[in-house]
Design a protein around this motif. Structure first.
Motif, short mmCIF file in Angstrom:
data_model
loop_
_atom_site.label_atom_id
_atom_site.label_comp_id
_atom_site.label_asym_id
_atom_site.label_seq_id
_atom_site.Cartn_x
_atom_site.Cartn_y
_atom_site.Cartn_z
N CYS A 53 4.81 5.85 14.25
CA CYS A 53 4.05 5.25 13.15
C CYS A 53 4.76 4.05 12.51
O CYS A 53 4.12 3.22 11.87
CB CYS A 53 3.79 6.30 12.05
SG CYS A 53 2.69 7.63 12.56
N LEU A 54 6.08 3.98 12.66
CA LEU A 54 6.85 2.91 12.02
C LEU A 54 6.75 1.59 12.78
O LEU A 54 6.76 1.57 14.01
CB LEU A 54 8.32 3.30 11.93
CG LEU A 54 8.76 4.30 10.85
CD1 LEU A 54 10.21 4.67 11.05
CD2 LEU A 54 8.53 3.74 9.44
N LEU B 17 -7.24 5.83 8.63
CA LEU B 17 -7.23 4.90 7.48
C LEU B 17 -6.99 3.45 7.93
O LEU B 17 -7.02 2.54 7.10
CB LEU B 17 -6.14 5.30 6.48
CG LEU B 17 -6.37 6.57 5.66
CD1 LEU B 17 -5.08 7.00 4.97
CD2 LEU B 17 -7.47 6.36 4.63
N GLU B 18 -6.71 3.28 9.23
CA GLU B 18 -6.41 1.97 9.82
C GLU B 18 -5.22 1.31 9.13
O GLU B 18 -5.25 0.12 8.78
CB GLU B 18 -7.66 1.06 9.78
CG GLU B 18 -8.81 1.62 10.60
CD GLU B 18 -10.03 0.70 10.65
OE1 GLU B 18 -10.07 -0.29 9.89
OE2 GLU B 18 -10.94 0.98 11.45
N LYS C 187 0.85 -1.20 0.00
CA LYS C 187 0.00 0.00 0.00
C LYS C 187 0.88 1.24 0.00
O LYS C 187 1.98 1.25 0.58
CB LYS C 187 -0.91 0.02 1.24
CG LYS C 187 -1.94 -1.08 1.28
CD LYS C 187 -2.86 -0.95 2.49
CE LYS C 187 -3.84 -2.09 2.58
NZ LYS C 187 -3.21 -3.36 2.97
N LEU C 188 0.36 2.29 -0.62
CA LEU C 188 1.05 3.57 -0.65
C LEU C 188 0.10 4.67 -0.20
O LEU C 188 -1.03 4.77 -0.72
CB LEU C 188 1.55 3.89 -2.06
CG LEU C 188 2.07 5.33 -2.23
CD1 LEU C 188 3.49 5.46 -1.70
CD2 LEU C 188 2.01 5.79 -3.67
N VAL D 237 -3.40 2.58 -3.62
CA VAL D 237 -3.05 3.99 -3.37
C VAL D 237 -4.12 4.70 -2.54
O VAL D 237 -5.31 4.63 -2.83
CB VAL D 237 -2.84 4.74 -4.71
CG1 VAL D 237 -2.55 6.21 -4.45
CG2 VAL D 237 -1.72 4.10 -5.52
N PHE D 238 -3.66 5.41 -1.50
CA PHE D 238 -4.52 6.24 -0.66
C PHE D 238 -3.94 7.66 -0.69
O PHE D 238 -2.78 7.85 -0.34
CB PHE D 238 -4.54 5.73 0.79
CG PHE D 238 -5.02 4.31 0.94
CD1 PHE D 238 -6.31 4.05 1.35
CD2 PHE D 238 -4.17 3.24 0.66
CE1 PHE D 238 -6.76 2.74 1.49
CE2 PHE D 238 -4.62 1.93 0.80
CZ PHE D 238 -5.91 1.67 1.21
N LEU D 239 -4.75 8.64 -1.10
CA LEU D 239 -4.26 10.02 -1.20
C LEU D 239 -4.91 10.89 -0.13
O LEU D 239 -6.12 10.82 0.09
CB LEU D 239 -4.56 10.59 -2.59
CG LEU D 239 -3.89 9.84 -3.76
CD1 LEU D 239 -4.37 10.41 -5.09
CD2 LEU D 239 -2.37 9.89 -3.66
#
Length: 310
Positions: free
Chosen positions: A230-231, A89-90, A48-49, A72-74
């Motif tokens: 977040c990582l 966005l989970e 996912k990006l 893709v999520f923008l």
């Protein structure tokens, strides 16, 4: 408008950050989607990006470029909202985050955006058109002391006080509304001898105003604080900077993750409880090759630093 942008340190960044083809990766500075496109080419159908950009033009360009790609999520938002957006966005945790800082070529090249000292346009400089603060507001309403500090701190402009004196005199007569008017004022303020050497006389002032209008350094500090949370363990962050102020923030933040004891040397045992959260992938920053600089002079000042979460 088409969103053309020559991507800097493309292979070095993506090779350094993308290591799991089925992972989730975040491009915090979508721009012309050069890094994003290359990241996608390295991902499997499970990968996912997520692309962030506060500029609606960049989002529109990416929608056209990646039309229908379910990976893709923008997010049309400043990357300061990184953690919150990924949460909604989970998609937490993620395997990699990358930043390509500074203004993108289309923003510089489109005269009406008001970033460029080479083209006459409305004095604007907002990366997010909804931002209530523009360069025009700052130049016409900012207190002299504050403006001088901005030019000195963010532009390292040695003529900062003199330039501000000329700005204050000029705005008494009429509002300074265009980039061309501001460039003329700067040229009058800087002595002719000093103008003959070095870069364009307005370069440092325009850089300083852009950083202040968009709170670039404050946003970067706040976003980097979120990145480490977040990582996923083993996930990496890569940051490309273009000037010393940004690079210093990245370097100091990465160093703060290394868990070095900050206790005074006289303490027999560590009291601060420093614990390493990350390691540096490279001790020194990666620089563009001479060939890249020749092909894209804007790459000249670029530096890439990469860290890995433990």
């Amino acid at each position: 408008m088409e969103f053309h942008h020559v991507t800097v340190l493309l292979k070095e960044t993506v090779d350094g950050v993308v290591r799991d083809p089925s992972g989730t990766y975040v491009d915090c500075t979508l721009g012309g989607a050069g890094h994003s496109g290359y990241v996608l080419s390295r991902l499997s159908e499970k990968g996912k990006l997520v692309g962030f950009d506060q500029d609606p033009l960049a989002i529109k360009n990416a929608q056209d470029k990646f039309a229908g790609d379910p990976r893709v999520f923008l997010v049309n938002r400043n990357f300061e909202g990184l953690e919150e957006s990924l949460q909604s966005l989970e998609l937490l945790p993620v395997q990699g985050v990358l930043f390509d800082l500074g203004v993108s070529s289309p923003q510089l090249d489109e005269a009406e955006r008001g970033f460029s000292y080479m083209q006459d346009a409305e004095l604007d400089m907002r990366m997010n058109p909804q931002n209530p603060l523009s360069a025009k507001t700052l130049v016409n309403e900012g207190k002299a002391e504050m403006l001088a500090e901005i030019l000195w701190k963010y532009g390292e402009e040695k003529w900062s006080k003199r330039i501000v004196e000329f700005i204050v005199e000029a705005r008494k007569q009429k509002s300074i509304t265009t980039t061309g008017e501001l460039v003329d004022i700067i040229k009058r303020a800087i002595p002719a001898g000093a103008r003959r050497e070095g870069p364009h006389p307005a370069k440092r002032t325009f850089q300083a105003l852009r950083i202040a209008v968009n709170d670039e350094l404050g946003v970067l500090e706040r976003a980097l604080d979120q990145v480490i949370r977040c990582l996923a363990p083993g996930g990496r962050v890569g940051v490309i900077t273009f000037h010393s102020l940004e690079d210093r923030i990245v370097k100091e933040t990465f160093n703060s993750w290394l868990g070095r004891c900050t206790c005074p040397p006289v303490f027999p045992v560590c009291q601060c409880g420093a614990k390493a959260m990350a390691r540096l992938v490279h001790r020194k920053p990666i620089l563009p090759s001479p060939q890249e600089i020749e092909a894209n002079p804007r790459a000249r000042s670029a530096k890439l630093r990469i860290a890995e979460k433990l």
